[in-house]
Design a protein around this motif. Structure first.
Motif, mmCIF file in Angstrom:
data_model
loop_
_atom_site.group_PDB
_atom_site.id
_atom_site.type_symbol
_atom_site.label_atom_id
_atom_site.label_comp_id
_atom_site.label_asym_id
_atom_site.label_seq_id
_atom_site.Cartn_x
_atom_site.Cartn_y
_atom_site.Cartn_z
ATOM 1 N N ASP A 18 6.356 -42.643 58.362
ATOM 2 C CA ASP A 18 5.350 -43.442 57.649
ATOM 3 C C ASP A 18 5.258 -44.855 58.221
ATOM 4 O O ASP A 18 4.190 -45.465 58.194
ATOM 5 N N ALA A 19 6.361 -45.389 58.730
ATOM 6 C CA ALA A 19 6.373 -46.756 59.248
ATOM 7 C C ALA A 19 5.423 -46.939 60.431
ATOM 8 O O ALA A 19 4.987 -48.046 60.708
ATOM 9 N N TRP A 20 5.096 -45.862 61.104
ATOM 10 C CA TRP A 20 4.201 -45.933 62.263
ATOM 11 C C TRP A 20 2.734 -46.028 61.851
ATOM 12 O O TRP A 20 1.864 -46.229 62.708
ATOM 13 N N PHE A 21 2.436 -45.859 60.583
ATOM 14 C CA PHE A 21 1.059 -45.912 60.095
ATOM 15 C C PHE A 21 0.926 -47.133 59.194
ATOM 16 O O PHE A 21 1.381 -47.120 58.049
ATOM 17 N N PRO A 22 0.325 -48.217 59.669
ATOM 18 C CA PRO A 22 0.296 -49.465 58.904
ATOM 19 C C PRO A 22 -0.391 -49.340 57.552
ATOM 20 O O PRO A 22 -0.100 -50.108 56.642
ATOM 21 N N GLU A 23 -1.253 -48.352 57.412
ATOM 22 C CA GLU A 23 -1.938 -48.154 56.138
ATOM 23 C C GLU A 23 -0.967 -47.840 55.006
ATOM 24 O O GLU A 23 -1.212 -48.203 53.855
ATOM 25 N N VAL A 24 0.135 -47.166 55.321
ATOM 26 C CA VAL A 24 1.108 -46.800 54.287
ATOM 27 C C VAL A 24 1.764 -48.054 53.715
ATOM 28 O O VAL A 24 1.810 -48.250 52.498
ATOM 29 N N SER A 25 2.260 -48.923 54.595
ATOM 30 C CA SER A 25 2.889 -50.150 54.116
ATOM 31 C C SER A 25 1.889 -51.036 53.389
ATOM 32 O O SER A 25 2.235 -51.667 52.381
#
Length: 168
Positions: A18-25
């Protein structure tokens, strides 16, 4: 997912990749997370990039990020805790098992959001209620795996970009 820790604050939980997808954070921060916890089991050479992502996600969302990786032999270790300005507070330097401890002052999140990252960037305050709505059609409200890759050959052959956004 976000959850409240009584008498402490709100945490967000992102798992591994998930950390690779900025939308999650960003979504977790929008939901009020002051700390994002990201457990991983990275066994590969891209742990160095994950550490950059942890710092970047902390900076752009002005939250603490706790990136917890498995120690050897199940992972390559190098867990870290970074503050809302992307500074590393504590870090495991190698793959051996270790326990990282720190006391997080969640008031730092409010301070950074009020005064800005490095005293400059206050992106949560860039818009006011008087500003017009900014449409963000990039994913058309969803992620369609058939069109995730911007170089999707069939889209290029049709002469269009994914999602056929207005003006394309």
């Amino acid at each position: 997912m976000v959850f409240d820790v009584p008498e402490a604050g709100r945490c967000g939980f992102s798992i591994c990749y998930d950390a690779w997808f900025p939308e999650v954070s960003r979504q977790l921060a929008w939901l009020g997370a002051e700390v994002i916890i990201n457990p991983v089991q990275t066994t590969t050479s891209d742990r160095a990039q994950e550490l950059v992502l942890a710092r970047a996600n902390a900076i752009v969302n002005q939250v603490f990020v706790v990136s917890v990786n498995a120690a050897a032999p199940l992972g390559v270790g190098r867990s870290l805790i970074t503050d809302p300005e992307g500074r590393i507070r504590v870090e495991a330097d190698d793959p051996t098992a270790t326990v990282l401890t720190d006391v997080l002052d969640l008031g730092e999140v409010a301070r950074v959001r009020e005064f800005g990252t490095a005293g400059l960037n206050r992106m949560w305050s860039q818009f006011t209620s008087a500003d017009p709505v900014l449409k963000l059609p990039l994913y058309a409200g969803r992620i369609d795996p058939a069109h995730w890759n911007p170089d999707t050959r069939e889209d290029l052959e049709r002469g269009c970009r994914p999602y056929n956004l207005p003006g394309q």
